[in-house]
Design a protein around this motif. Sequence first.
Motif, PDB file in Angstrom:
ATOM      1  N   ILE A 342       0.837  -1.203   0.000  1.00 49.11           N
ATOM      2  CA  ILE A 342       0.000   0.000   0.000  1.00 49.11           C
ATOM      3  C   ILE A 342       0.873   1.254   0.000  1.00 49.11           C
ATOM      4  N   ARG A 343       1.937   1.246   0.797  1.00 49.08           N
ATOM      5  CA  ARG A 343       2.826   2.417   0.844  1.00 49.08           C
ATOM      6  C   ARG A 343       3.508   2.638  -0.508  1.00 49.08           C
ATOM      7  N   LYS A 344       3.816   1.559  -1.201  1.00 47.77           N
ATOM      8  CA  LYS A 344       4.436   1.670  -2.522  1.00 47.77           C
ATOM      9  C   LYS A 344       3.486   2.363  -3.493  1.00 47.77           C
ATOM     10  N   PHE A 345       2.206   1.980  -3.451  1.00 46.25           N
ATOM     11  CA  PHE A 345       1.220   2.617  -4.324  1.00 46.25           C
ATOM     12  C   PHE A 345       1.070   4.092  -3.968  1.00 46.25           C
ATOM     13  N   ASP A 346       1.033   4.404  -2.665  1.00 47.90           N
ATOM     14  CA  ASP A 346       0.918   5.800  -2.231  1.00 47.90           C
ATOM     15  C   ASP A 346       2.069   6.637  -2.770  1.00 47.90           C
ATOM     16  N   ALA A 347       3.267   6.077  -2.703  1.00 51.13           N
ATOM     17  CA  ALA A 347       4.441   6.811  -3.177  1.00 51.13           C
ATOM     18  C   ALA A 347       4.355   7.072  -4.684  1.00 51.13           C
ATOM     19  N   GLN A 348       3.906   6.064  -5.450  1.00 53.59           N
ATOM     20  CA  GLN A 348       3.768   6.234  -6.894  1.00 53.59           C
ATOM     21  C   GLN A 348       2.708   7.283  -7.222  1.00 53.59           C
ATOM     22  N   LEU A 349       1.659   7.308  -6.428  1.00 52.90           N
ATOM     23  CA  LEU A 349       0.601   8.294  -6.649  1.00 52.90           C
ATOM     24  C   LEU A 349       1.120   9.702  -6.392  1.00 52.90           C
ATOM     25  N   ARG A 350       1.926   9.867  -5.335  1.00 50.19           N
ATOM     26  CA  ARG A 350       2.491  11.187  -5.034  1.00 50.19           C
ATOM     27  C   ARG A 350       3.446  11.651  -6.133  1.00 50.19           C
ATOM     28  N   GLU A 351       4.082  10.684  -6.785  1.00 50.22           N
ATOM     29  CA  GLU A 351       5.013  11.021  -7.871  1.00 50.22           C
ATOM     30  C   GLU A 351       4.301  11.360  -9.173  1.00 50.22           C
TER      31      GLU A 351
END
Length: 717
Positions: A342-351
């Motif tokens: 989930i944190r990986k997806f959040d980071a990609q979304l912020r990018e």
Amino acid sequence: PSGLGPFLNIDPNTYTWVAHGLSGDWDHELAGGDWDQENVDDRQEAPKQVYFLIHHMTMEKVPEEVLRPSARFTVEVLSKQLPDLRKEEAVRQLKTASPLVISIALGLPIPEIHWPISGPRRLVSELRWPIPGPRRPVSEPHRPMSGPCGPISEPCHSIPEPCRGNWPRQHSFHKASTSRFLERQNYNIPAGHHKLNQSQDRAVRSALQKQFTVIQGPPGTGKTVVGFHIVYWFHRSNQEQMPTDSSPSGEEQLGGPCVLYCGPSNKSVDVLGGLLLRRKTEMKPLRVYGEQAEATEFPLPGVSNRSLFGKTSQEGRPNQSLRSITLHHRIRQAPNPYAAEIRKFDAQLREGKIFSKEDLRVYRRVLGKARKHELERHSVILCTCSCAASKSLKILNVRQILIDEAGMATEPETLIPLVCFSKTVEKVVLLGDHKQLRPVVKSEQLQSLGMDRSLFERYHRDAIMLDTQYRMHKDICSFPSVEFYGGKLKTWSDLRRLPSILGHTGKPSCSVIFGSVQGHEQKLLVSTEDGNENSRANPEEVTQVVRIIKQLTLDRTVDPKDIAVLTPYNAQAAAISRGLMQRGVTGVTVTSITKSQGSEWRYVIVSTVRTCPRSDVDQRPTKSWLKKFLGFVVDPHQVNVAITRAQEALCIIGDHLLLRCCPLWHRLLDFCEAQHSLVSAEKCDNPTPNPAEVRVAASEIYTRTSGASKAWLQNLL
């Protein structure tokens, strides 16, 4: 162009005709069958055909351009808000709910379960319920129907056995656990911070004993504390249901019985969440927010993070002090097995990465598994009434439902958690106070149908009233006790408050003081987080309120954070805030009366705003006259809330001649007059306090707190 006719002299390509309409019904199954935001992607792919019914407009002539076959239109769709959809669904599904929920909703007699210390006991599944028939008043005893040959018993059926998965039947729970708890002399929590009084103990006992309990908590009586104790003992009961033997594999038992604590707003739920933090290891609480609230911290494509369901932005944001027990934070932290993904997806979304629909489907499935992981391991779930209908919560084995601030929730809103968990719920507790704020229903048609009357208010005659308040100085409590609670609300005998530093030359210390000022009204359009609204302000009252606060805070006599200004009008609140800022005063709470319920301050100043020329004052006013000249100010629910927020001193600023036209305000002004505290606003002052009175009060407080280290108290001594 001239070809458009005598009534049209504009280019048809730029012509706009505005009409109001309503969409017709459409097949729910076509939309995926679930109105939850969690299925938004699937619904968007489903085919839809919607018919729009255009309302007839009050126009002398419909523009001819609109009637041309080639006319094109732009349709702006204003979707129903998710809470409204869930209310409608709860009402629709009521017919399939359990007999307990149906009986509560329709006002039918509710079978009581009594647990004698000895003798035979009946299982819940052995009780028999009347099939819902004609509605009877709640207080009316259940009588058999009459026939030509005598009484006829109503047809009955057994309560359906709740879905419990692998959990044992409830026989041991009701036979041993509940009856054992009812043998207790009191319901104080071991090593707890609160000692319950008699009325609070009675309320907790009733919740444990009955299937349906209504608890009325007037201002300052510890309603949420009682709710906390009820949750604790429900949790203890549920824990004793759990198998004592560990599973063969040694794994943790999951999906056990849990308690659901709801409220109409996030604020009503978060207060209890704060109490549960101290016992989070033992009671395993979990705060669940809706997807739009979650999106304010973790944005998700397709989910709006704007103001939550029309509420203020502050109301829509998750409470940061509850992060350690909040679901959308826990699924992103160890030991949740899905946290890293989930944190990986959040980071990609912020990018700024663009996700395909398949990516979003995968992510939603991971979110669902992560939520399920947490929900199965927690025993007390906290959420709003609307959020209780979330798809992710459907796995819960809810045995008890508590609804706080139930007096502020409409009946359909209260029904959402009851209907959603009707197959497993065994006990329902409503906590609230119908004498304080009611549900907000703006439609006069719905008001006439009784939609602004809560389920709590309908059952208020059966409520257990908490009769001891711990907030207000006894002189502040005197009037609301008599006016709203039949004289039954009493002040805790050990409550001590410092003398008020507000008064006038004839009476230096007044716990309640009314300062009269006429002034003049201004009608203003103000911008709020809910949109623009017509409001009112009274500059003369602003001047007096700012002057009094400046005196209170001079040399930090009273900390600004201990002062609140309450008013029915947002324009007045904005004007007072500006006035305080110009005088260099910061930290004072300035808010509307409706937003203050559940809060308290040492000093409260109420600005009533309304005034009119003396020639317009009617000593025998009609309801329409009162509505025109006094508006919200005559609402007894708002008056009750406004005058019960103060701990040490209450100051009311208003036009006493106009207010006397309202019977309620007439009685309040008579009370102030009898206390020698009705004066001109200019005379409301901060005279030098009587040193002897201060020393006596401080000495008592210091003694009763066992000499606790309080520098400010020692200085007074």
